[in-house]
Design a protein around this motif. Sequence first.
Motif, PDB file in Angstrom:
ATOM      1  N   TRP A   1       0.828  -1.213   0.000  1.00 13.56           N
ATOM      2  CA  TRP A   1       0.000   0.000   0.000  1.00 13.56           C
ATOM      3  C   TRP A   1       0.855   1.253   0.000  1.00 13.56           C
ATOM      4  O   TRP A   1       0.642   2.163  -0.793  1.00 13.56           O
TER       5      TRP A   1
ATOM      6  N   GLN B   1       1.410   4.279  -2.728  1.00  8.47           N
ATOM      7  CA  GLN B   1       1.205   5.677  -2.348  1.00  8.47           C
ATOM      8  C   GLN B   1       2.299   6.584  -2.909  1.00  8.47           C
ATOM      9  O   GLN B   1       2.049   7.732  -3.271  1.00  8.47           O
ATOM     10  N   HIS B   2       3.517   6.064  -2.944  1.00 11.47           N
ATOM     11  CA  HIS B   2       4.662   6.875  -3.352  1.00 11.47           C
ATOM     12  C   HIS B   2       5.237   6.447  -4.702  1.00 11.47           C
ATOM     13  O   HIS B   2       6.335   6.888  -5.061  1.00 11.47           O
TER      14      HIS B   2
ATOM     15  N   GLY C   1      -1.317   9.914   4.264  1.00  8.03           N
ATOM     16  CA  GLY C   1      -2.080   8.941   3.501  1.00  8.03           C
ATOM     17  C   GLY C   1      -3.039   8.220   4.423  1.00  8.03           C
ATOM     18  O   GLY C   1      -2.686   7.895   5.567  1.00  8.03           O
TER      19      GLY C   1
ATOM     20  N   ASP D   1      -6.227   5.161   4.383  1.00  8.08           N
ATOM     21  CA  ASP D   1      -7.108   4.169   3.769  1.00  8.08           C
ATOM     22  C   ASP D   1      -7.901   3.522   4.902  1.00  8.08           C
ATOM     23  O   ASP D   1      -7.448   2.560   5.532  1.00  8.08           O
TER      24      ASP D   1
ATOM     25  N   GLU E   1      -0.669   6.738   7.042  1.00 10.48           N
ATOM     26  CA  GLU E   1       0.723   7.173   6.978  1.00 10.48           C
ATOM     27  C   GLU E   1       0.847   8.502   7.720  1.00 10.48           C
ATOM     28  O   GLU E   1       0.123   9.452   7.440  1.00 10.48           O
TER      29      GLU E   1
END
Length: 343
Positions: free
Chosen positions: A11, A15-16, A82, A84, A91
């Motif tokens: 994940w 994201q990055h 971040g 979810d 994050e």
Amino acid sequence: MNERAETLQRWVARQHALPFDACPLEDVAGDASFRHYYRFRLPDGTRRVLMDAPPEHENSQPFVDIARAWRAAQLPVPALYGVDLEAGFVELEDLGDDVMHQHLVSDADAHTWFERALHLLERLQRQAPCDDLPEYDRALLARELDLFPAWCLTQLLDLPVPPSWPVLRDSLIDNALAQPRVAVHRDFDAMNLMLHEDALWLIDFQDAVNGPISYDLVSLLRGRYRLWPQALMTDFIENFRQRALADGRLPPIDADAFHQQVEAMGVHRSLKVLGIFCRLTLRDAKPRYLERLPHFLSHLRQGLAALPAHGDFLTWVDTLFTPALCRELDRRGIVHSLEERLS
């Protein structure tokens, strides 16, 4: 690496826009909940923290909402990079590993750090929006108190509830509801205050509520790291009262009345913690929490000693509850000094 940690790594890599192997996770810690934390580094060396809160066990929405609201209010909480919620991944800004409790080496050091923490608490109470927080209402206060007879008396010690319990329970709830309302962190403790960029920062605030002004005060002062002499407790409480009167958080109230409110709130929290630690041991298989029961029993006795109307309950604590707890701790091989504390 377990399956969930691998899913979390994938994940954060997405994201990055990084390859899976470019952001290995470093196991940091868990806590008393089902949450777990990891650290990773971005290619430029920036460190971040990942919170894994399995959604079947933990609802991360309050944490996210409060983090955003308190950061907007200029309070020191970690930034979110971040989120979810469906997966239970967040994050976060990495605040490092320097926790306030690590600095409580001597009594003088502890006094200085507790003063710093109390100034942060005052900022929290002045600046944090609380209208959208859950209410610390009668039902929640009652559920917290009922952890003590349910888990500590019945489940751990097989001890009957004393006749003085209903009067004490109702009195503690009424005391909490009578106090001015502020944003309450609900675990404002030296373990949840990080030293970052030479300032204290707030973490673990997902259970915050709109509640009594004294709760976080006693959460800190009657927490897990210090048993303050009564004279110092009185000084801390009086200094807090004077500053709260000056900035309008408290309506006019004399020192003795406020001291009684604070001590009653401390009794509430000590009973709650005793119940929670027994539940963590018996339900969640975390027996290390039993080692902390004597410390919070001392907090409970100190608080009750300041509430003469509840002398019957203190007598029960000394004559029945403490001996039963001693026997159980002895049976489990847990070293304690409860007998000496009563002498």
